[in-house]
Every structure is written in C-alpha cells, then in structure tokens.
Design a protein around this motif. Structure first.
Motif, short mmCIF file in Angstrom:
data_model
loop_
_atom_site.label_atom_id
_atom_site.label_comp_id
_atom_site.label_asym_id
_atom_site.label_seq_id
_atom_site.Cartn_x
_atom_site.Cartn_y
_atom_site.Cartn_z
N PRO A 122 -2.83 -11.67 -8.51
CA PRO A 122 -4.12 -11.74 -7.83
C PRO A 122 -5.11 -10.66 -8.25
O PRO A 122 -6.29 -10.91 -8.36
CB PRO A 122 -3.78 -11.58 -6.35
N GLU A 123 -4.62 -9.48 -8.51
CA GLU A 123 -5.51 -8.37 -8.87
C GLU A 123 -4.74 -7.41 -9.77
O GLU A 123 -3.58 -7.11 -9.51
CB GLU A 123 -5.99 -7.65 -7.62
N VAL A 124 -5.37 -6.94 -10.81
CA VAL A 124 -4.76 -5.97 -11.72
C VAL A 124 -5.56 -4.67 -11.62
O VAL A 124 -6.78 -4.67 -11.77
CB VAL A 124 -4.75 -6.48 -13.17
N ILE A 125 -4.85 -3.58 -11.36
CA ILE A 125 -5.48 -2.26 -11.27
C ILE A 125 -4.87 -1.38 -12.35
O ILE A 125 -3.66 -1.20 -12.40
CB ILE A 125 -5.25 -1.64 -9.87
N GLY A 134 -8.87 -3.68 -0.16
CA GLY A 134 -9.75 -3.52 -1.31
C GLY A 134 -10.97 -2.73 -0.92
O GLY A 134 -11.04 -2.11 0.15
N GLU A 135 -11.96 -2.78 -1.76
CA GLU A 135 -13.20 -2.06 -1.51
C GLU A 135 -13.88 -2.58 -0.24
O GLU A 135 -14.14 -3.77 -0.10
CB GLU A 135 -14.15 -2.24 -2.69
N GLY A 166 -4.92 -5.06 5.78
CA GLY A 166 -3.97 -4.80 4.70
C GLY A 166 -2.53 -4.94 5.15
O GLY A 166 -2.20 -5.73 6.02
N HIS A 167 -1.66 -4.15 4.53
CA HIS A 167 -0.23 -4.12 4.87
C HIS A 167 0.19 -2.66 4.95
O HIS A 167 -0.59 -1.77 4.64
CB HIS A 167 0.58 -4.90 3.82
N ARG A 223 -0.41 -7.32 -5.85
CA ARG A 223 -1.34 -6.57 -6.69
C ARG A 223 -0.53 -5.91 -7.80
O ARG A 223 0.55 -5.38 -7.58
CB ARG A 223 -2.03 -5.51 -5.84
N ARG A 224 -1.04 -5.95 -9.02
CA ARG A 224 -0.34 -5.38 -10.16
C ARG A 224 -1.00 -4.08 -10.59
O ARG A 224 -2.21 -4.01 -10.75
CB ARG A 224 -0.34 -6.36 -11.33
#
Length: 76
Positions: free
Chosen positions: A5-8, A21-22, A29-30, A50-51
């Motif tokens: 879903p999202e790469v950081i 997130g922002e 969240g968790h 999230r990766r």
C-alpha cells in the motif's frame, strides 16, 4: 504479486510504524511497533502492510511489486 500500500524509504535500519500518515490522528492508526530491516533491505509492517525500504540497500530502486512480503518480528 501486489504492490504494498505504501513504500517509505528510510536511512535507518530500525523504524517505527503506527499506521498513521500525514495529518491523520493517532486514533486511526494501530499500536506503535518497531521493525528491523535486515539484509533484504526492506521490511513490511504486520498491521498495515506499509513497506520500509533502506536507502542504498538491496531493495532500494527495485520493483516493489516483485518482492515477496517480508514481515518482521515487531516489538512494542
């Protein structure tokens, strides 16, 4: 495989994830978990998928949809 879903991209091998997130409130969240990026160069959050990719690591610049899921033992 499906892309995460999202790469950081991060410069640190130890990262924290709380699923927000922002501009999102923490209630959406968790629980905060700490993840360790190993020699693969990436790790996936077990809660939100999230990766986190280590900048300059083996997974940096790779096609993320081709990499298998890599959850790590999370600690609170």
């Amino acid at each position: 495989m499906i892309a995460p879903p999202e790469v950081i991209r991060t410069a640190h091998a130890r990262v924290a994830c709380d699923g927000t997130g922002e501009g999102l409130p923490a209630a959406l969240g968790h629980p905060r978990v700490y993840l360790q990026i190993d020699e693969t160069g990436y790790v996936d959050c077990g809660y939100c998928d999230r990766r986190f990719v280590l900048i300059g690591g083996p997974a940096d610049g790779a096609d993320q949809s081709q990499l298998p899921d890599h959850p790590a033992g999370a600690s609170i």
